[in-house]
Scaffold this motif. Structure first.
Motif, PDB file in Angstrom:
ATOM      1  N   ASN A 172      11.607  75.308 -48.673  1.00  0.00           N
ATOM      2  CA  ASN A 172      11.009  74.919 -47.398  1.00  0.00           C
ATOM      3  C   ASN A 172      10.258  73.588 -47.455  1.00  0.00           C
ATOM      4  O   ASN A 172       9.578  73.215 -46.502  1.00  0.00           O
ATOM      5  CB  ASN A 172      10.049  76.015 -46.909  1.00  0.00           C
ATOM      6  N   THR A 175      15.339  69.689 -49.599  1.00  0.00           N
ATOM      7  CA  THR A 175      16.662  70.326 -49.603  1.00  0.00           C
ATOM      8  C   THR A 175      17.308  70.391 -50.980  1.00  0.00           C
ATOM      9  O   THR A 175      18.440  70.875 -51.104  1.00  0.00           O
ATOM     10  CB  THR A 175      17.621  69.558 -48.662  1.00  0.00           C
ATOM     11  N   LEU A 178      19.054  73.521 -52.180  1.00  0.00           N
ATOM     12  CA  LEU A 178      20.227  73.860 -51.371  1.00  0.00           C
ATOM     13  C   LEU A 178      21.456  73.086 -51.824  1.00  0.00           C
ATOM     14  O   LEU A 178      22.563  73.629 -51.847  1.00  0.00           O
ATOM     15  CB  LEU A 178      19.940  73.590 -49.887  1.00  0.00           C
ATOM     16  N   LYS A 203      12.708  82.310 -43.843  1.00  0.00           N
ATOM     17  CA  LYS A 203      13.311  81.000 -43.642  1.00  0.00           C
ATOM     18  C   LYS A 203      14.038  80.544 -44.905  1.00  0.00           C
ATOM     19  O   LYS A 203      15.117  79.940 -44.832  1.00  0.00           O
ATOM     20  CB  LYS A 203      12.229  79.979 -43.260  1.00  0.00           C
ATOM     21  N   THR A 204      13.447  80.844 -46.061  1.00  0.00           N
ATOM     22  CA  THR A 204      14.084  80.508 -47.330  1.00  0.00           C
ATOM     23  C   THR A 204      15.427  81.218 -47.467  1.00  0.00           C
ATOM     24  O   THR A 204      16.439  80.610 -47.837  1.00  0.00           O
ATOM     25  CB  THR A 204      13.171  80.907 -48.506  1.00  0.00           C
ATOM     26  N   SER A 206      17.291  82.447 -45.098  1.00  0.00           N
ATOM     27  CA  SER A 206      18.215  81.910 -44.102  1.00  0.00           C
ATOM     28  C   SER A 206      18.819  80.585 -44.551  1.00  0.00           C
ATOM     29  O   SER A 206      20.023  80.342 -44.405  1.00  0.00           O
ATOM     30  CB  SER A 206      17.494  81.736 -42.761  1.00  0.00           C
ATOM     31  N   SER A 207      17.992  79.715 -45.106  1.00  0.00           N
ATOM     32  CA  SER A 207      18.473  78.410 -45.560  1.00  0.00           C
ATOM     33  C   SER A 207      19.466  78.555 -46.706  1.00  0.00           C
ATOM     34  O   SER A 207      20.493  77.868 -46.752  1.00  0.00           O
ATOM     35  CB  SER A 207      17.291  77.538 -46.001  1.00  0.00           C
TER      36      SER A 207
END
Length: 252
Positions: A172, A175, A178, A203-204, A206-207
Protein backbone atom coordinates in the motif's frame (compact mmCIF):
# COMPACT_ATOMS: atom_id res chain seq x y z
CA UNK A 1 25.96 -21.14 -14.32
CA UNK A 2 27.89 -18.75 -12.12
CA UNK A 3 30.40 -19.60 -9.45
CA UNK A 4 29.59 -18.21 -6.02
CA UNK A 5 32.47 -16.42 -4.36
CA UNK A 6 30.94 -15.97 -0.94
CA UNK A 7 32.08 -12.93 0.98
CA UNK A 8 31.75 -13.49 4.70
CA UNK A 9 30.14 -10.99 6.99
CA UNK A 10 32.78 -9.95 9.52
CA UNK A 11 30.34 -8.34 11.95
CA UNK A 12 27.84 -10.95 13.15
CA UNK A 13 26.66 -9.48 16.45
CA UNK A 14 24.32 -6.66 15.51
CA UNK A 15 22.24 -5.04 18.25
CA UNK A 16 19.26 -4.48 15.97
CA UNK A 17 18.82 -8.24 15.59
CA UNK A 18 19.58 -9.37 19.14
CA UNK A 19 15.97 -9.81 20.23
CA UNK A 20 14.09 -10.39 17.00
CA UNK A 21 16.27 -12.81 15.02
CA UNK A 22 16.13 -16.52 15.88
CA UNK A 23 19.10 -17.75 17.90
CA UNK A 24 19.92 -20.73 20.09
CA UNK A 25 18.47 -18.96 23.12
CA UNK A 26 15.29 -17.80 21.38
CA UNK A 27 12.00 -18.80 22.98
CA UNK A 28 10.59 -22.19 22.09
CA UNK A 29 7.31 -20.59 21.00
CA UNK A 30 9.00 -18.24 18.55
CA UNK A 31 11.14 -20.98 17.02
CA UNK A 32 8.17 -23.33 16.68
CA UNK A 33 6.01 -20.64 15.10
CA UNK A 34 8.50 -20.19 12.27
CA UNK A 35 8.94 -23.93 11.88
CA UNK A 36 5.17 -24.29 11.49
CA UNK A 37 5.25 -21.53 8.88
CA UNK A 38 8.08 -23.39 7.15
CA UNK A 39 6.02 -26.58 7.00
CA UNK A 40 2.98 -24.74 5.64
CA UNK A 41 5.08 -23.08 2.94
CA UNK A 42 6.55 -26.41 1.91
CA UNK A 43 3.09 -27.91 1.53
CA UNK A 44 1.78 -24.86 -0.32
CA UNK A 45 4.62 -25.11 -2.85
CA UNK A 46 4.80 -28.90 -3.01
CA UNK A 47 3.83 -28.87 -6.68
CA UNK A 48 6.58 -26.41 -7.66
CA UNK A 49 9.62 -27.70 -9.50
CA UNK A 50 13.09 -26.39 -8.85
CA UNK A 51 13.84 -23.34 -6.75
CA UNK A 52 10.99 -21.87 -4.69
CA UNK A 53 11.01 -18.09 -4.79
CA UNK A 54 9.00 -16.50 -1.98
CA UNK A 55 8.38 -12.78 -1.61
CA UNK A 56 7.39 -11.20 1.70
CA UNK A 57 5.42 -7.99 1.81
CA UNK A 58 3.06 -6.11 4.12
CA UNK A 59 0.39 -3.43 4.09
CA UNK A 60 2.46 -0.73 5.77
CA UNK A 61 6.05 -0.27 6.93
CA UNK A 62 7.28 -1.46 10.34
CA UNK A 63 5.19 -4.64 10.45
CA UNK A 64 8.12 -7.04 10.85
CA UNK A 65 8.57 -7.95 7.20
CA UNK A 66 12.37 -8.04 7.14
CA UNK A 67 12.56 -9.86 10.46
CA UNK A 68 10.11 -12.51 9.26
CA UNK A 69 12.00 -12.89 6.00
CA UNK A 70 15.28 -13.54 7.83
CA UNK A 71 13.76 -15.89 10.40
CA UNK A 72 12.05 -17.98 7.74
CA UNK A 73 15.33 -18.21 5.86
CA UNK A 74 17.03 -19.40 9.04
CA UNK A 75 14.49 -22.18 9.57
CA UNK A 76 14.91 -23.40 5.99
CA UNK A 77 18.70 -23.24 6.26
CA UNK A 78 18.44 -25.44 9.37
CA UNK A 79 17.20 -28.21 7.06
CA UNK A 80 20.45 -27.89 5.08
CA UNK A 81 18.58 -26.30 2.19
CA UNK A 82 20.50 -23.84 0.02
CA UNK A 83 18.90 -20.52 0.93
CA UNK A 84 19.32 -16.99 -0.38
CA UNK A 85 17.76 -13.81 1.03
CA UNK A 86 17.38 -11.00 -1.48
CA UNK A 87 16.74 -7.42 -0.38
CA UNK A 88 14.30 -6.27 -3.04
CA UNK A 89 13.38 -3.12 -1.14
CA UNK A 90 15.38 -0.72 -3.27
CA UNK A 91 13.86 2.35 -1.62
CA UNK A 92 14.41 1.72 2.08
CA UNK A 93 16.68 -1.33 2.40
CA UNK A 94 17.31 -2.85 5.82
CA UNK A 95 18.72 -6.33 5.28
CA UNK A 96 22.33 -5.13 5.36
CA UNK A 97 21.74 -3.63 8.82
CA UNK A 98 20.75 -7.03 10.21
CA UNK A 99 23.85 -8.50 8.63
CA UNK A 100 26.07 -5.85 10.21
CA UNK A 101 27.23 -4.34 6.94
CA UNK A 102 26.99 -1.11 5.02
CA UNK A 103 24.72 -1.09 1.99
CA UNK A 104 27.34 -1.38 -0.75
CA UNK A 105 26.89 -2.98 -4.14
CA UNK A 106 23.79 -5.14 -4.39
CA UNK A 107 20.66 -5.95 -6.34
CA UNK A 108 20.14 -2.48 -7.80
CA UNK A 109 23.69 -2.40 -9.13
CA UNK A 110 23.25 -5.90 -10.54
CA UNK A 111 19.99 -5.03 -12.32
CA UNK A 112 21.55 -1.88 -13.73
CA UNK A 113 24.37 -3.93 -15.22
CA UNK A 114 27.17 -2.39 -13.14
CA UNK A 115 28.25 -5.64 -11.44
CA UNK A 116 27.97 -9.41 -11.84
CA UNK A 117 26.13 -11.86 -9.60
CA UNK A 118 29.38 -13.08 -8.06
CA UNK A 119 30.15 -9.53 -6.92
CA UNK A 120 27.08 -9.12 -4.71
CA UNK A 121 26.50 -12.47 -2.99
CA UNK A 122 27.37 -12.49 0.71
CA UNK A 123 27.29 -15.24 3.33
CA UNK A 124 26.32 -15.08 7.00
CA UNK A 125 28.00 -17.73 9.14
CA UNK A 126 25.61 -17.55 12.08
CA UNK A 127 22.43 -17.59 10.03
CA UNK A 128 23.84 -20.08 7.53
CA UNK A 129 22.44 -18.54 4.37
CA UNK A 130 23.58 -16.36 1.48
CA UNK A 131 22.15 -12.92 0.89
CA UNK A 132 22.27 -10.05 -1.56
CA UNK A 133 21.81 -6.51 -0.20
CA UNK A 134 19.74 -3.94 -2.03
CA UNK A 135 22.70 -1.94 -3.21
CA UNK A 136 22.79 1.75 -4.03
CA UNK A 137 19.31 3.29 -4.04
CA UNK A 138 18.30 3.90 -7.69
CA UNK A 139 15.97 6.58 -9.09
CA UNK A 140 13.80 3.93 -10.80
CA UNK A 141 13.34 0.97 -8.42
CA UNK A 142 10.00 -0.28 -9.80
CA UNK A 143 11.31 -0.25 -13.36
CA UNK A 144 14.41 -2.22 -12.37
CA UNK A 145 12.39 -4.83 -10.48
CA UNK A 146 9.96 -5.25 -13.38
CA UNK A 147 12.72 -5.53 -15.98
CA UNK A 148 13.68 -8.68 -17.92
CA UNK A 149 17.02 -8.50 -16.09
CA UNK A 150 15.23 -9.24 -12.81
CA UNK A 151 13.72 -12.38 -14.32
CA UNK A 152 17.13 -13.35 -15.68
CA UNK A 153 18.82 -12.86 -12.30
CA UNK A 154 16.22 -14.96 -10.47
CA UNK A 155 16.49 -17.70 -13.07
CA UNK A 156 20.27 -17.82 -12.65
CA UNK A 157 20.04 -17.83 -8.87
CA UNK A 158 17.37 -20.52 -9.08
CA UNK A 159 19.91 -22.89 -10.58
CA UNK A 160 21.91 -22.80 -7.35
CA UNK A 161 19.42 -22.31 -4.49
CA UNK A 162 16.53 -24.36 -3.16
CA UNK A 163 14.75 -21.33 -1.70
CA UNK A 164 15.01 -17.61 -2.40
CA UNK A 165 13.30 -15.19 -0.01
CA UNK A 166 12.69 -11.67 -1.29
CA UNK A 167 12.12 -8.80 1.13
CA UNK A 168 9.86 -6.36 -0.74
CA UNK A 169 8.29 -2.96 0.13
CA UNK A 170 4.74 -2.64 1.52
CA UNK A 171 1.99 -3.05 -1.08
CA UNK A 172 0.00 0.00 0.00
CA UNK A 173 3.03 2.26 -0.22
CA UNK A 174 4.58 1.46 -3.60
CA UNK A 175 3.95 -1.02 -6.43
CA UNK A 176 7.28 -2.85 -6.22
CA UNK A 177 5.92 -6.04 -4.63
CA UNK A 178 3.20 -6.22 -7.27
CA UNK A 179 5.63 -6.10 -10.19
CA UNK A 180 7.74 -8.82 -8.56
CA UNK A 181 4.72 -11.11 -8.20
CA UNK A 182 5.09 -12.49 -11.74
CA UNK A 183 8.64 -13.68 -11.01
CA UNK A 184 8.03 -15.60 -7.76
CA UNK A 185 6.36 -18.81 -6.66
CA UNK A 186 4.20 -17.03 -4.12
CA UNK A 187 3.85 -14.13 -1.70
CA UNK A 188 3.52 -14.07 2.08
CA UNK A 189 1.77 -11.10 3.69
CA UNK A 190 3.10 -9.98 7.07
CA UNK A 191 0.69 -8.26 9.46
CA UNK A 192 1.23 -6.88 12.93
CA UNK A 193 -1.08 -7.65 15.81
CA UNK A 194 -3.26 -4.72 16.91
CA UNK A 195 -1.59 -2.44 14.38
CA UNK A 196 -2.40 -3.43 10.78
CA UNK A 197 -5.78 -1.82 9.87
CA UNK A 198 -8.29 -4.30 8.47
CA UNK A 199 -9.20 -2.03 5.58
CA UNK A 200 -5.59 -1.75 4.47
CA UNK A 201 -5.09 -5.49 4.77
CA UNK A 202 -8.11 -6.01 2.51
CA UNK A 203 -6.65 -3.49 0.08
CA UNK A 204 -3.37 -5.42 0.11
CA UNK A 205 -5.15 -8.67 -0.72
CA UNK A 206 -7.13 -6.98 -3.48
CA UNK A 207 -4.01 -5.47 -5.03
CA UNK A 208 -2.15 -8.79 -4.98
CA UNK A 209 -5.11 -10.59 -6.51
CA UNK A 210 -5.35 -7.96 -9.24
CA UNK A 211 -1.66 -8.59 -9.98
CA UNK A 212 -2.50 -12.32 -10.18
CA UNK A 213 -0.09 -13.07 -7.35
CA UNK A 214 -0.24 -16.40 -5.57
CA UNK A 215 -0.88 -15.55 -1.93
CA UNK A 216 0.64 -18.30 0.20
CA UNK A 217 -0.76 -17.00 3.47
CA UNK A 218 -0.27 -14.51 6.28
CA UNK A 219 2.29 -14.14 9.06
CA UNK A 220 0.97 -12.43 12.18
CA UNK A 221 3.59 -10.73 14.30
CA UNK A 222 3.11 -10.19 18.01
CA UNK A 223 2.98 -6.70 19.40
CA UNK A 224 6.48 -5.25 19.62
CA UNK A 225 7.96 -4.55 23.03
CA UNK A 226 7.94 -0.91 24.02
CA UNK A 227 11.61 -0.79 24.92
CA UNK A 228 13.85 -1.46 21.94
CA UNK A 229 17.22 -0.17 20.91
CA UNK A 230 15.88 0.69 17.47
CA UNK A 231 12.38 2.08 17.07
CA UNK A 232 10.75 3.68 14.07
CA UNK A 233 7.73 5.83 13.41
CA UNK A 234 6.25 7.01 10.13
CA UNK A 235 4.53 10.16 8.99
CA UNK A 236 1.06 9.71 7.55
CA UNK A 237 0.77 12.27 4.81
CA UNK A 238 -2.72 12.79 3.40
CA UNK A 239 -4.28 9.34 2.77
CA UNK A 240 -1.37 7.05 3.70
CA UNK A 241 0.80 8.88 1.21
CA UNK A 242 4.54 8.44 1.59
CA UNK A 243 7.57 10.10 0.13
CA UNK A 244 10.29 8.27 -1.75
CA UNK A 245 11.78 6.90 1.46
CA UNK A 246 8.37 6.05 2.96
CA UNK A 247 8.46 9.26 5.02
CA UNK A 248 10.66 7.49 7.55
CA UNK A 249 11.86 9.10 10.75
CA UNK A 250 13.92 7.70 13.59
CA UNK A 251 12.96 8.16 17.23
CA UNK A 252 15.74 9.63 19.32
Amino acid sequence: MFYMQKKKNKSQNVQISDKVILQENSSFAAAEAYKIARTNIMFALAGENGCRKIALTSSLPAEGKTTSCINLAITFAQMDAKVLVLDADLRRPRLHQYMGEKNGEGLADLLAGFVEINDVIRYNDRMRFDYIPAGHIPPNPAELLASPKMCEVLDELGKVYDYIFLDTPPVNVVTDALVIAKFVSGILVVAKQKQTPHDLLKKTISSLQFAEAKILGFLMNEEMAKKQIYRHRYKYRSKYGYGYGYGHEEDV
